[in-house]
Structures are given as C-alpha cells and as structure tokens.
Design a protein around this motif. Structure first.
Motif, PDB file in Angstrom:
ATOM      1  N   LYS A   1       0.816  -1.222   0.000  1.00  0.00           N
ATOM      2  CA  LYS A   1       0.000   0.000   0.000  1.00  0.00           C
ATOM      3  C   LYS A   1       0.846   1.268   0.000  1.00  0.00           C
ATOM      4  CE  LYS A   1      -3.940  -2.291   0.880  1.00  0.00           C
ATOM      5  NZ  LYS A   1      -4.738  -2.625  -0.315  1.00  0.00           N
ATOM      6  N   LEU A   2       2.154   1.135  -0.061  1.00  0.00           N
ATOM      7  CA  LEU A   2       2.992   2.330   0.010  1.00  0.00           C
ATOM      8  C   LEU A   2       3.249   2.917  -1.378  1.00  0.00           C
ATOM      9  CD1 LEU A   2       5.639   1.371   2.725  1.00  0.00           C
ATOM     10  CD2 LEU A   2       3.495   2.622   2.982  1.00  0.00           C
ATOM     11  N   TYR A   3       3.435   4.238  -1.410  1.00  0.00           N
ATOM     12  CA  TYR A   3       3.757   4.920  -2.658  1.00  0.00           C
ATOM     13  C   TYR A   3       5.273   4.896  -2.879  1.00  0.00           C
ATOM     14  CZ  TYR A   3      -0.995   6.613  -3.096  1.00  0.00           C
ATOM     15  OH  TYR A   3      -2.353   6.683  -3.250  1.00  0.00           O
ATOM     16  N   PRO A   4       5.708   5.040  -4.136  1.00  0.00           N
ATOM     17  CA  PRO A   4       7.146   5.005  -4.408  1.00  0.00           C
ATOM     18  C   PRO A   4       7.959   5.921  -3.488  1.00  0.00           C
ATOM     19  CG  PRO A   4       5.960   4.978  -6.460  1.00  0.00           C
ATOM     20  CD  PRO A   4       4.925   5.117  -5.369  1.00  0.00           C
ATOM     21  N   ALA A   5       7.426   7.121  -3.212  1.00  0.00           N
ATOM     22  CA  ALA A   5       8.182   8.069  -2.386  1.00  0.00           C
ATOM     23  C   ALA A   5       8.398   7.554  -0.966  1.00  0.00           C
ATOM     24  CB  ALA A   5       7.467   9.416  -2.342  1.00  0.00           C
ATOM     25  N   GLN A   6       7.617   6.543  -0.564  1.00  0.00           N
ATOM     26  CA  GLN A   6       7.750   6.021   0.801  1.00  0.00           C
ATOM     27  C   GLN A   6       8.656   4.795   0.860  1.00  0.00           C
ATOM     28  OE1 GLN A   6       3.474   5.618   0.986  1.00  0.00           O
ATOM     29  NE2 GLN A   6       3.357   7.124   2.628  1.00  0.00           N
ATOM     30  N   LEU A   7       9.230   4.416  -0.294  1.00  0.00           N
ATOM     31  CA  LEU A   7      10.082   3.218  -0.347  1.00  0.00           C
ATOM     32  C   LEU A   7      11.541   3.619  -0.492  1.00  0.00           C
ATOM     33  CD1 LEU A   7       7.943   1.166  -2.901  1.00  0.00           C
ATOM     34  CD2 LEU A   7       8.057   0.789  -0.440  1.00  0.00           C
ATOM     35  N   SER A   8      12.434   2.747  -0.030  1.00  0.00           N
ATOM     36  CA  SER A   8      13.857   2.986  -0.250  1.00  0.00           C
ATOM     37  C   SER A   8      14.188   2.616  -1.698  1.00  0.00           C
ATOM     38  CB  SER A   8      14.674   2.112   0.693  1.00  0.00           C
ATOM     39  OG  SER A   8      14.630   0.768   0.252  1.00  0.00           O
ATOM     40  N   GLY A   9      15.371   3.015  -2.138  1.00  0.00           N
ATOM     41  CA  GLY A   9      15.782   2.711  -3.508  1.00  0.00           C
ATOM     42  C   GLY A   9      15.731   1.225  -3.818  1.00  0.00           C
ATOM     43  N   GLY A  10      16.252   0.432  -2.883  1.00  0.00           N
ATOM     44  CA  GLY A  10      16.269  -1.018  -3.100  1.00  0.00           C
ATOM     45  C   GLY A  10      14.865  -1.589  -3.195  1.00  0.00           C
ATOM     46  N   GLN A  11      13.976  -1.056  -2.347  1.00  0.00           N
ATOM     47  CA  GLN A  11      12.588  -1.525  -2.394  1.00  0.00           C
ATOM     48  C   GLN A  11      11.924  -1.114  -3.696  1.00  0.00           C
ATOM     49  OE1 GLN A  11      11.310   0.322   1.232  1.00  0.00           O
ATOM     50  NE2 GLN A  11      11.747  -1.496   2.481  1.00  0.00           N
ATOM     51  N   LYS A  12      12.217   0.111  -4.141  1.00  0.00           N
ATOM     52  CA  LYS A  12      11.635   0.564  -5.418  1.00  0.00           C
ATOM     53  C   LYS A  12      12.058  -0.368  -6.542  1.00  0.00           C
ATOM     54  CE  LYS A  12      12.005   5.375  -4.392  1.00  0.00           C
ATOM     55  NZ  LYS A  12      12.402   6.702  -4.794  1.00  0.00           N
ATOM     56  N   GLN A  13      13.353  -0.708  -6.565  1.00  0.00           N
ATOM     57  CA  GLN A  13      13.827  -1.553  -7.655  1.00  0.00           C
ATOM     58  C   GLN A  13      13.196  -2.939  -7.574  1.00  0.00           C
ATOM     59  OE1 GLN A  13      14.492  -1.329 -10.562  1.00  0.00           O
ATOM     60  NE2 GLN A  13      16.661  -0.836 -10.760  1.00  0.00           N
TER      61      GLN A  13
END
Lengths: 264, 229
Positions: A141-153
C-alpha cells in the motif's frame, strides 16, 4: 538449474544499427538468448550498452536489424506485435521508473489490467503474489516516495515479472542505489537466475556478473568486441579487453577480479 | 460611514435582485469550469501527444482564443453568428455567454495542462511502454493522472479568473450578478451600496472556490507528489 539442452534461441537480436543525433551508437550488434542464458553487457560509458538493451524491446527503434522471438520475426511497425514483444521482454531501469502516482500494488497491477485485461481484483491478487516473491508483501500500500531505492527496484522487478516475461532486460539495476541497498536487489536477481529466467544485464558489478553470467559481452564504440564465458574472458593472463577493463574498474573502486586471480 | 449604509435598503431591495443575479452567475460559472476544464485537459493532451496535424490545429485554436478579447468573442457569438450568410445561428444570451466562457477557459486550462504534461519524466513513459501499454493507455493512465495533480494550482487560478470574467456576460444581455447590479443602480441611483454588495458576492464565490480547490488538492495529494504534507 541448467536448461542448455534446448537449442532453439528464445530471442535473437540481429545486426542492430542505431544512429542517435547523427552518431552511430550501435554498429552491427547481435545477441542470441537460449533458455537459462544470463548474459552480461559490460564496457566503458558511451559504448552503447543501454542503447542496445533499449533496442531489444524497441523502446528505441533500431535503424537496421531484426528481432526474432523463437522462429517468428517481429514486425516492429505493427503495433500489436510490438506490444506483444514488450510484454514478453520485461525491462528493469537504472532509475526504477515506478509510476509515481500509484501504490506498489497498483504499479504492478496497472499493466495487468490495461494490457492483459484482467479484473481489478485478479490483478491485485497477482500483484500481491509478485510483491511477496521479491520480499515486499508488507509494502503493497505504500507509494514510491515512501520506499527505499532497493525496495523501489524490487517493486519494479515484481512489476516486470507480473507480465510473465520470457526474458528480462536489466539496465544497470543497482547503479542508482546506495551501496548498502545493492545486496537486496542482487539477491532477487540471483534468485531469478537460479530459477532459469533468461536475462540480459548491463552492470558494473563484476563479482556478481562473474557469479551468475553464462556469457559476458564486452562492448566498445558500438560494437561487441569480445564475447565468452566469464571463465574464458577473465582467466588470469587471458589478455582480454574485458579483463583489462575489469582490472581498471578494480583499481578505481576496489571491486572484483583480483581475489580469484591470486588464488590461481 | 455606517449611516450611509441603509440595512433595510440592502436586505429589502439589493439582495433579492443580486441573489437572482448570483444564481445566473453560478449557472454560468459551474458548467463553464467543469466542461471547460475537461475540454482543457483533452486539448492539452492533444497539443502534446497529438499527431503533428492535430497539434497544429489545437495550437491555432488556442492562439486565436487567447489573442482576441473575451468581450469581442462574446459579441461575435451573440451578434455575429446570426448574421453569418448561409448558416444563421441564433444563440440565447445564456448559451452565447456559456459557450464563450467554455471556449475561453478551456484554452487557458489547456496551457496549464500542457506545461504539466511536459514536466512528466520520460522514464514514466518508457516504463509504461516497456510493459506493453499502448500510447493512449500510457497517456491516460500514467501521464494524465500525474500531470493533472501538477496542473491543479494553475487550473484553480483559471477558475478564479473565470468567476470574475463571468461578469462580462451582461454585455450579451445575459443578466447575471453584475448585470443585475447595473440595472438596480440605474433604478435607484445608489451605486455604493449595490456595487459593494456585488463585490462581497464575488469575494464569497472566490473564497468558496479557493476552499473547494484546496480540498480537492488535499484529496488528490500523494506522498512525494506535488504538495508535501
């Protein structure tokens, strides 16, 4: 897992030539992928690695060259065939490119709904399964801005995998990450390789490349100038451009090659 | 000063008139902002992602609409169209005013939307294409939702302008708030009170619109996107 028994290439990119702003960026580059192949593109900056990768799924249309899926030549002028090609060839970007306005689960579900025509509920269910697979089941449920770089990838990888690609293209997947986050992404990629997902990857993580690659392609000035297994190209005293390049990488940032050289 | 303002006059004569005008103003402003806003988004998208021909056409429309005073546009719609040889188009005062406002506000909105569309990073488009999404799927489900959020402050500004330039409707005899005020002044010769009340009405409308827009912005807010909370 070893899938080399099957000899029909699942994807071939042949004789790509690409000009950008009048400069010849790709000069007769070819690559052929069999099931289980993990090929790593390396080379100095400006060698055309990213351009080559983006030509394979036609994000950049090659000026010349052919793309074959199995024994079918893809007509890239045909919108439907182009969309089919892109669904079967997943892509991971250096800068993640998650859809900024969507939560992690909707990032994964969007193309399932729009391209595959899945219902919202089915798409979300699949999205949750894919996020769990990359270890992000609790971040749906999190938005990209709420994730770390590794999580985004990792979300980006889940998004690509949800389309059931037959092959994955990775364009420097860890270059935009903080050093301590590189590991989590490489773990996911290593896991995919172990499960036989064919991949073409541009990377400067030489240790990782050596561990997972079935073949290394060294590019310079738009050409593939060396091509072979990591053992061949990086053998001590091999006198290859690849090895030379890797030694220089090591000198610059203290990475890869020497350990094994010393052992030998 | 307070002696000048006659409360009985205000509540007994001015407000009934101006309330009627206010209703007409709202009937112009609300549909014009909604329809004009929607057309503005479509025009903005066409001006950025349309084929070269479509882009040229929409650019030309915007150039004309922005280049001609709204008063003149309203005159043409109301007085000019009926005398066009061949097709005689008669618009009611209300229809002429509404149409004029929709065209005007859509053109300005399209410019805000265009700016926002151009600000979306190429990577977003590449990511959508790499997943097999078509050009228009990419535009409508990836680019426009992001662009609208970025365009919202500008679009809100245009709606506030619209509330005020809706006062031009009276020149094509569509009697809205300013029109009613003028009529009343010509009967009572008490411009101070009448226009003061009209000004308060406009101020109230703009304040309400500002509040609604702020709520909309808040509702559409996304972490890391546009306004930070």
């Amino acid at each position: 897992m070893n899938a080399h028994q099957n000899d029909t290439p699942i994807l071939r990119a042949e004789h790509f030539i690409k000009y950008l702003t009048g400069r010849k960026i790709l000069d007769d580059c070819s690559i052929s992928m069999r099931p289980g192949d993990v090929k790593v593109l390396i080379g100095p900056s400006g060698a055309g690695k990213s351009t080559f990768l983006q030509c394979i799924n036609c994000l950049l249309e090659p000026d010349q060259g052919e793309i074959w899926l199995g024994d079918h030549r893809v007509d890239v002028k045909n919108t439907k065939e182009l969309c089919d090609l892109r669904q079967r060839v997943g892509m991971i970007f250096q800068e993640f490119n998650l859809f900024d306005h969507l939560t992690a689960e909707n990032n994964v579900a969007l193309a399932l709904r729009k391209v595959r025509g899945m219902s919202r509920a089915d798409a979300l269910e699949r999205a949750h399964a894919e996020l769990a697979r990359v270890g992000l089941g609790d971040k749906a449920k999190l938005y990209p801005a709420q994730l770390s770089g590794g999580q985004k990838q990792r979300v980006a990888i889940a998004r690509a995998l949800a389309m059931d690609p037959t092959i994955l293209l990775l364009d420097e997947p860890t270059s935009a990450l903080d050093p301590e986050l590189v590991g989590e992404v490489l773990t996911v990629i290593r896991d995919l390789a172990a499960h036989g997902m064919p991949m073409i990857m541009v990377t400067h993580q030489m240790e990782f490349a050596r561990a997972v690659a079935t073949e290394i392609l060294f590019m310079e000035a738009g050409k593939v100038i060396e091509q072979g297994s990591p053992e061949e190209l990086l053998a001590p005293g091999a006198q290859t451009r690849t090895q030379n390049f890797c030694t220089r990488l090591h000198d610059l940032c203290g990475e890869s090659v020497p350990e094994e050289q010393e052992r030998n | 000063m307070l002696d000048v303002i006659d409360l009985n006059f205000l509540s007994g004569r001015v407000m009934p008139y101006l309330n009627r005008g206010l209703m007409m103003s709202l009937q112009l402003i609300i549909p014009a902002s909604l329809i004009g806003g929607a057309i503005g988004v479509i025009m903005g998208v066409l001006r950025v992602f349309g084929t070269p021909k479509v882009r040229r056409c929409t650019d030309a429309v915007v150039a004309v609409v922005r280049g001609v005073p709204l008063t003149v546009q309203l005159m043409i719609l109301y007085f000019g169209l009926p005398s066009l040889p061949g097709l005689k188009i008669y618009l009611s005062p209300y229809a002429a005013a509404l149409l004029g406002f929709i065209i005007c506000t859509a053109s300005y909105q399209s410019e805000y939307v265009r700016g926002a569309l151009l600000s979306i990073r190429q990577g977003q488009i590449k990511a959508a294409q790499a997943l097999g999404m078509s050009r228009w799927q990419t535009v409508w489900s990836v680019i426009v939702p992001q662009a609208v959020r970025r365009a919202l402050p500008g679009c809100g500004n245009e709606i506030i302008y619209l509330i005020k330039y809706s006062s031009l409707a009276y020149i094509v005899t569509c009697i809205e708030l300013t029109g009613e005020a003028k009529v009343l002044v010509s009967r009572t010769f008490r411009p101070t009170e009448v226009y003061l009340v009209a000004a308060c009405y406009y101020l109230a409308m703009v304040s309400a619109a500002t509040w609604l827009l702020a709520r909309l912005e808040k509702k559409l807010a996304i972490p890391g996107f546009g306004t930070q909370k």
